[in-house]
Design a protein around this motif. Structure first.
Motif, PDB file in Angstrom:
ATOM      1  N   THR A   1      -5.180  16.188   9.003  1.00 23.57           N
ATOM      2  CA  THR A   1      -5.410  15.209  10.067  1.00 23.57           C
ATOM      3  C   THR A   1      -6.122  13.972   9.525  1.00 23.57           C
ATOM      4  OG1 THR A   1      -7.515  16.258  10.708  1.00 23.57           O
ATOM      5  CG2 THR A   1      -5.515  17.034  11.802  1.00 23.57           C
ATOM      6  N   VAL A   2      -7.015  14.162   8.560  1.00 23.80           N
ATOM      7  CA  VAL A   2      -7.711  13.032   7.932  1.00 23.80           C
ATOM      8  C   VAL A   2      -6.705  12.187   7.151  1.00 23.80           C
ATOM      9  CG1 VAL A   2      -9.525  12.371   6.299  1.00 23.80           C
ATOM     10  CG2 VAL A   2      -9.837  14.374   7.779  1.00 23.80           C
ATOM     11  N   ILE A   3      -5.821  12.851   6.456  1.00 24.30           N
ATOM     12  CA  ILE A   3      -4.800  12.156   5.664  1.00 24.30           C
ATOM     13  C   ILE A   3      -3.866  11.362   6.564  1.00 24.30           C
ATOM     14  CG2 ILE A   3      -2.772  12.570   4.212  1.00 24.30           C
ATOM     15  CD1 ILE A   3      -4.463  15.024   3.091  1.00 24.30           C
ATOM     16  N   ARG A   4      -3.425  11.962   7.639  1.00 30.44           N
ATOM     17  CA  ARG A   4      -2.527  11.246   8.556  1.00 30.44           C
ATOM     18  C   ARG A   4      -3.208  10.001   9.120  1.00 30.44           C
ATOM     19  NH1 ARG A   4       2.126  11.573  11.265  1.00 30.44           N
ATOM     20  NH2 ARG A   4       2.232  10.521  13.277  1.00 30.44           N
TER      21      ARG A   4
ATOM     22  N   THR B   1       2.334  13.763   8.039  1.00 30.01           N
ATOM     23  CA  THR B   1       1.297  12.948   7.407  1.00 30.01           C
ATOM     24  C   THR B   1       1.499  11.446   7.575  1.00 30.01           C
ATOM     25  OG1 THR B   1       2.421  12.751   5.263  1.00 30.01           O
ATOM     26  CG2 THR B   1       1.056  14.722   5.628  1.00 30.01           C
ATOM     27  N   GLY B   2       2.708  11.011   7.873  1.00 33.82           N
ATOM     28  CA  GLY B   2       2.986   9.590   7.905  1.00 33.82           C
ATOM     29  C   GLY B   2       3.177   8.988   6.530  1.00 33.82           C
ATOM     30  N   ALA B   3       3.384   9.832   5.514  1.00 33.69           N
ATOM     31  CA  ALA B   3       3.605   9.334   4.160  1.00 33.69           C
ATOM     32  C   ALA B   3       4.822   8.419   4.127  1.00 33.69           C
ATOM     33  CB  ALA B   3       3.801  10.501   3.198  1.00 33.69           C
TER      34      ALA B   3
ATOM     35  N   TYR C   1       0.836  -1.193   0.000  1.00 34.09           N
ATOM     36  CA  TYR C   1       0.000   0.000   0.000  1.00 34.09           C
ATOM     37  C   TYR C   1       0.875   1.249   0.000  1.00 34.09           C
ATOM     38  CZ  TYR C   1      -4.242   2.682   0.665  1.00 34.09           C
ATOM     39  OH  TYR C   1      -5.305   3.546   0.467  1.00 34.09           O
ATOM     40  N   MET C   2       0.557   2.171  -0.876  1.00 34.71           N
ATOM     41  CA  MET C   2       1.351   3.385  -1.036  1.00 34.71           C
ATOM     42  C   MET C   2       0.652   4.556  -0.363  1.00 34.71           C
ATOM     43  SD  MET C   2       2.270   2.857  -5.062  1.00 34.71           S
ATOM     44  CE  MET C   2       3.123   4.425  -5.220  1.00 34.71           C
ATOM     45  N   ASN C   3       1.256   5.077   0.668  1.00 32.76           N
ATOM     46  CA  ASN C   3       0.800   6.304   1.310  1.00 32.76           C
ATOM     47  C   ASN C   3       1.632   7.439   0.729  1.00 32.76           C
ATOM     48  OD1 ASN C   3      -1.033   5.016   3.274  1.00 32.76           O
ATOM     49  ND2 ASN C   3       0.855   4.173   4.125  1.00 32.76           N
ATOM     50  N   GLY C   4       1.219   7.933  -0.429  1.00 29.46           N
ATOM     51  CA  GLY C   4       2.088   8.806  -1.190  1.00 29.46           C
ATOM     52  C   GLY C   4       1.604  10.237  -1.331  1.00 29.46           C
ATOM     53  N   ILE C   5       2.550  11.115  -1.616  1.00 27.31           N
ATOM     54  CA  ILE C   5       2.265  12.536  -1.872  1.00 27.31           C
ATOM     55  C   ILE C   5       3.213  13.006  -2.976  1.00 27.31           C
ATOM     56  CG2 ILE C   5       2.238  14.878  -0.920  1.00 27.31           C
ATOM     57  CD1 ILE C   5       1.807  13.644   1.863  1.00 27.31           C
ATOM     58  N   THR C   6       2.670  13.771  -3.921  1.00 30.93           N
ATOM     59  CA  THR C   6       3.514  14.419  -4.924  1.00 30.93           C
ATOM     60  C   THR C   6       4.143  15.650  -4.298  1.00 30.93           C
ATOM     61  OG1 THR C   6       2.124  13.644  -6.740  1.00 30.93           O
ATOM     62  CG2 THR C   6       3.587  15.507  -7.185  1.00 30.93           C
TER      63      THR C   6
ATOM     64  N   MET D   1      -1.714   6.293   8.518  1.00 27.67           N
ATOM     65  CA  MET D   1      -1.262   5.484   9.644  1.00 27.67           C
ATOM     66  C   MET D   1      -1.999   4.143   9.676  1.00 27.67           C
ATOM     67  SD  MET D   1       1.137   7.340  10.722  1.00 27.67           S
ATOM     68  CE  MET D   1       1.627   6.367  12.157  1.00 27.67           C
ATOM     69  N   LYS D   2      -3.234   4.140   9.224  1.00 32.12           N
ATOM     70  CA  LYS D   2      -4.021   2.897   9.205  1.00 32.12           C
ATOM     71  C   LYS D   2      -3.471   1.910   8.180  1.00 32.12           C
ATOM     72  CE  LYS D   2      -8.225   3.381   7.692  1.00 32.12           C
ATOM     73  NZ  LYS D   2      -9.656   3.713   7.661  1.00 32.12           N
ATOM     74  N   HIS D   3      -2.772   2.437   7.170  1.00 30.28           N
ATOM     75  CA  HIS D   3      -2.282   1.582   6.097  1.00 30.28           C
ATOM     76  C   HIS D   3      -0.773   1.373   6.147  1.00 30.28           C
ATOM     77  CE1 HIS D   3      -6.024   1.071   3.832  1.00 30.28           C
ATOM     78  NE2 HIS D   3      -6.317   2.306   4.220  1.00 30.28           N
ATOM     79  N   GLN D   4      -0.174   1.647   7.302  1.00 36.73           N
ATOM     80  CA  GLN D   4       1.271   1.416   7.442  1.00 36.73           C
ATOM     81  C   GLN D   4       1.573  -0.088   7.417  1.00 36.73           C
ATOM     82  OE1 GLN D   4       3.719   3.552   7.435  1.00 36.73           O
ATOM     83  NE2 GLN D   4       2.614   5.470   7.585  1.00 36.73           N
TER      84      GLN D   4
END
Length: 320
Positions: A310-313, A44-46, A13-18, A317-320
């Motif tokens: 905060t929603v993004i973080r 963000t925990g990205a 799972y990719m927790n990504g940001i451009t 974190m749920k998908h780490q």
């Protein structure tokens, strides 16, 4: 190297940001950009960052793409930032992207289907685009990037199946990690050459209340091709009305931070109901940090210091 795709054709799972898309020359020099990238991960925990160096052509009917001018960072800057990101244990995706100098969206790059003497030609454009992509594929290979995305939202060009297959084959001869292509929203079921990429990706700028219907449609594509899928771009501006037309970057209106937050809540809730979605890359994070007061007056896609952060973080974190 910690690859995004493993030998079973599964994707972490990719927790990504451009990060700082289409950054002009000098943007990655000095401490500001690195401080911002560190803040992106911490806030963000990205775990994934996408760098999008820009190629530039004059108009949608131009055939030469420049990727060495002042409009984009130098190779040295880019390599330094890739290495810095990897030192922070971020997975790195490289997505070289074409834009038009006259402001017309890249989706409208188009030519006659049959080459005509004395007219701009697909053959000339693809020759230049291939050089552009291969240049950055070599950098991706040299720096150990975790994925390469060979094009973004090229809607009119996507019908040129033979040229795309040839281009992707050449990219894979240079870069040996997983290769994707980022189609535009609503186009996932129109690309006919998904079989030649390793990962399917698209820009998920869907209205807040339309996610389920669109995901039903995209799911059929994923089942057909049996490829991993993620959203290589998605996001919503903090502008009143943006949640209904999040793809409209030219929307005018008042700042509405809550609307952006609500859009992210709905988008993530819909995505979490589909286990075939293997990540998101959000648009976007600034190359230079700004104050909280500036953030609260900012009505574009960035979510730094806004309620949506905060929603993004929480999602990341749920998908780490």
């Amino acid at each position: 190297m910690c690859h995004i795709v493993n030998l079973k054709n599964e994707i972490r799972y990719m927790n990504g940001i451009t990060f700082c898309p289409f950054a002009p020359r000098g943007s990655f020099k000095g401490a500001a950009a690195k401080e911002s990238l560190q803040a992106m991960k911490e806030r963000t925990g990205a775990d994934t960052v996408v760098f999008a160096p820009a190629g530039l052509q004059e108009t949608p009917q131009s055939t030469e793409i420049c990727y060495t001018g002042e409009h984009t960072v130098t190779d040295e800057e880019l390599c330094d930032m890739i290495n810095f990101a990897k030192s922070m244990d971020l997975r790195v995706v490289l997505k070289p992207t074409v834009n038009c100098l006259n402001g017309v969206w890249r989706a409208f790059i188009n030519f006659f289907d049959e080459d005509v003497p004395c007219e701009p030609k697909w053959s000339d454009w693809f020759r230049s685009h291939t050089q552009f992509q291969l240049h950055y594929a070599e950098i991706a290979e040299k720096t150990g990037c975790d994925m390469f995305i060979t094009g973004c939202e090229m809607v009119m060009a996507e019908r040129r199946e033979e040229e795309w297959r040839e281009l992707i084959g050449k990219v894979k001869s240079v870069y040996h990690g997983p290769v994707s292509y980022n189609t535009d929203k609503y186009q996932e079921d129109h690309v006919k050459w998904w079989d030649c990429v390793d990962v399917i990706s698209s820009s998920g700028y869907y209205p807040a209340d339309d996610w389920e219907r669109q995901l039903d449609r995209i799911e059929q594509v994923v089942k057909k091709y049996q490829k991993p899928f993620f959203f290589a771009e998605t996001g919503c501006m903090s502008t009143a009305g943006s949640s209904m037309i999040p793809n409209n970057w030219g929307l005018e209106g008042a700042v509405d931070l809550q609307e952006q937050k609500n859009w992210y809540e709905k988008a993530f809730a819909a995505m979490d109901g589909r286990d075939w979605i293997r990540g998101v890359v959000l648009w976007s994070w600034p190359g230079k940090l700004y104050t909280e007061q500036e953030a609260l007056q900012h009505r574009y896609y960035e979510f730094y210091r806004k309620p949506a952060e905060t929603v993004i973080r929480s999602h990341f974190m749920k998908h780490q």
